[in-house]
Write a protein that holds these residues in place. Structure first.
Motif, PDB file in Angstrom:
ATOM      1  N   LYS A 195       0.838  -1.193   0.000  1.00  0.00           N
ATOM      2  CA  LYS A 195       0.000   0.000   0.000  1.00  0.00           C
ATOM      3  C   LYS A 195       0.874   1.244   0.000  1.00  0.00           C
ATOM      4  O   LYS A 195       1.929   1.273   0.616  1.00  0.00           O
ATOM      5  CB  LYS A 195      -0.867   0.040   1.261  1.00  0.00           C
ATOM      6  CG  LYS A 195      -1.916  -1.010   1.341  1.00  0.00           C
ATOM      7  CD  LYS A 195      -2.687  -0.835   2.633  1.00  0.00           C
ATOM      8  CE  LYS A 195      -3.553  -2.030   2.919  1.00  0.00           C
ATOM      9  NZ  LYS A 195      -4.162  -1.928   4.237  1.00  0.00           N
TER      10      LYS A 195
ATOM     11  N   VAL B 264      -2.793   5.584   0.913  1.00  0.00           N
ATOM     12  CA  VAL B 264      -3.823   4.564   1.144  1.00  0.00           C
ATOM     13  C   VAL B 264      -3.726   4.032   2.567  1.00  0.00           C
ATOM     14  O   VAL B 264      -4.750   3.770   3.209  1.00  0.00           O
ATOM     15  CB  VAL B 264      -3.714   3.420   0.105  1.00  0.00           C
ATOM     16  CG1 VAL B 264      -4.626   2.264   0.453  1.00  0.00           C
ATOM     17  CG2 VAL B 264      -4.027   3.941  -1.294  1.00  0.00           C
TER      18      VAL B 264
ATOM     19  N   GLY C 251      -8.504   1.954   2.020  1.00  0.00           N
ATOM     20  CA  GLY C 251      -8.514   1.424   0.669  1.00  0.00           C
ATOM     21  C   GLY C 251      -9.832   1.568  -0.054  1.00  0.00           C
ATOM     22  O   GLY C 251     -10.170   0.730  -0.882  1.00  0.00           O
TER      23      GLY C 251
ATOM     24  N   LYS D 123      -8.220   5.032  -3.590  1.00  0.00           N
ATOM     25  CA  LYS D 123      -7.321   4.309  -4.494  1.00  0.00           C
ATOM     26  C   LYS D 123      -7.192   4.992  -5.852  1.00  0.00           C
ATOM     27  O   LYS D 123      -6.101   5.053  -6.427  1.00  0.00           O
ATOM     28  CB  LYS D 123      -7.789   2.865  -4.649  1.00  0.00           C
ATOM     29  CG  LYS D 123      -7.586   2.054  -3.376  1.00  0.00           C
ATOM     30  CD  LYS D 123      -8.303   0.736  -3.399  1.00  0.00           C
ATOM     31  CE  LYS D 123      -7.562  -0.296  -4.196  1.00  0.00           C
ATOM     32  NZ  LYS D 123      -8.200  -1.627  -4.082  1.00  0.00           N
TER      33      LYS D 123
ATOM     34  N   ASP E 237      -5.091   8.112  -5.315  1.00  0.00           N
ATOM     35  CA  ASP E 237      -3.706   7.689  -5.121  1.00  0.00           C
ATOM     36  C   ASP E 237      -3.040   7.360  -6.456  1.00  0.00           C
ATOM     37  O   ASP E 237      -1.917   7.785  -6.727  1.00  0.00           O
ATOM     38  CB  ASP E 237      -3.654   6.486  -4.177  1.00  0.00           C
ATOM     39  CG  ASP E 237      -2.252   6.031  -3.883  1.00  0.00           C
ATOM     40  OD1 ASP E 237      -1.431   6.864  -3.447  1.00  0.00           O
ATOM     41  OD2 ASP E 237      -1.955   4.828  -4.079  1.00  0.00           O
TER      42      ASP E 237
ATOM     43  N   ALA F 255      -5.754   1.463 -10.459  1.00  0.00           N
ATOM     44  CA  ALA F 255      -6.172   1.701  -9.072  1.00  0.00           C
ATOM     45  C   ALA F 255      -6.714   0.430  -8.420  1.00  0.00           C
ATOM     46  O   ALA F 255      -6.884   0.384  -7.207  1.00  0.00           O
ATOM     47  CB  ALA F 255      -7.228   2.802  -9.032  1.00  0.00           C
TER      48      ALA F 255
ATOM     49  N   VAL G 198      -9.786  -0.929  -8.982  1.00  0.00           N
ATOM     50  CA  VAL G 198     -11.155  -0.610  -8.590  1.00  0.00           C
ATOM     51  C   VAL G 198     -12.119  -1.213  -9.608  1.00  0.00           C
ATOM     52  O   VAL G 198     -11.879  -1.154 -10.811  1.00  0.00           O
ATOM     53  CB  VAL G 198     -11.331   0.930  -8.534  1.00  0.00           C
ATOM     54  CG1 VAL G 198     -12.765   1.323  -8.298  1.00  0.00           C
ATOM     55  CG2 VAL G 198     -10.437   1.525  -7.466  1.00  0.00           C
TER      56      VAL G 198
END
Length: 108
Positions: A5, A9, A14, A19, A22, A41, A43
């Protein structure tokens, strides 16, 4: 194998929103397609599209160019919020690096 990480994050959790931010901060000099950001990311697509609308509406990201059918976007470094977020990320990283350095010196 667990993914390492970022400090950002680590501090803020998270969540998909964190994310994505980031990922965009880490790659702030580049522009990306929506697919690249979602994958980078880590996601899911449905959560990502909701986040993306917010980022566009708040002008955190801006379109940069189109290649074929792909629209590319970039972190909007002219946005004061983004400017401060990048600076904050840098300060967090610096703080954690100094802590780690101090711990390692103490062991010697």
């Amino acid at each position: 194998m667990e993914e390492e990480k970022s400090i950002f994050v680590e501090y803020f959790g998270g969540s998909p929103y964190v994310k994505v931010l980031d990922f965009l901060i880490a790659g702030q000099e580049f522009d990306y397609s929506m697919t690249e950001v979602a994958r980078g990311a880590g996601v899911g697509w449905s959560a990502f599209t909701r986040i993306w609308k917010t980022l566009l509406n708040k002008e955190i990201i801006v379109p940069t160019r189109t290649i074929g059918n792909a629209k590319l976007f970039k972190l909007n470094k002219k946005n004061i919020f983004v400017e401060k977020l990048i600076k904050f990320d840098w300060e967090l990283t610096k703080l954690e690096t100094e802590k780690l350095f101090s711990r390692n010196l103490a062991k010697v």
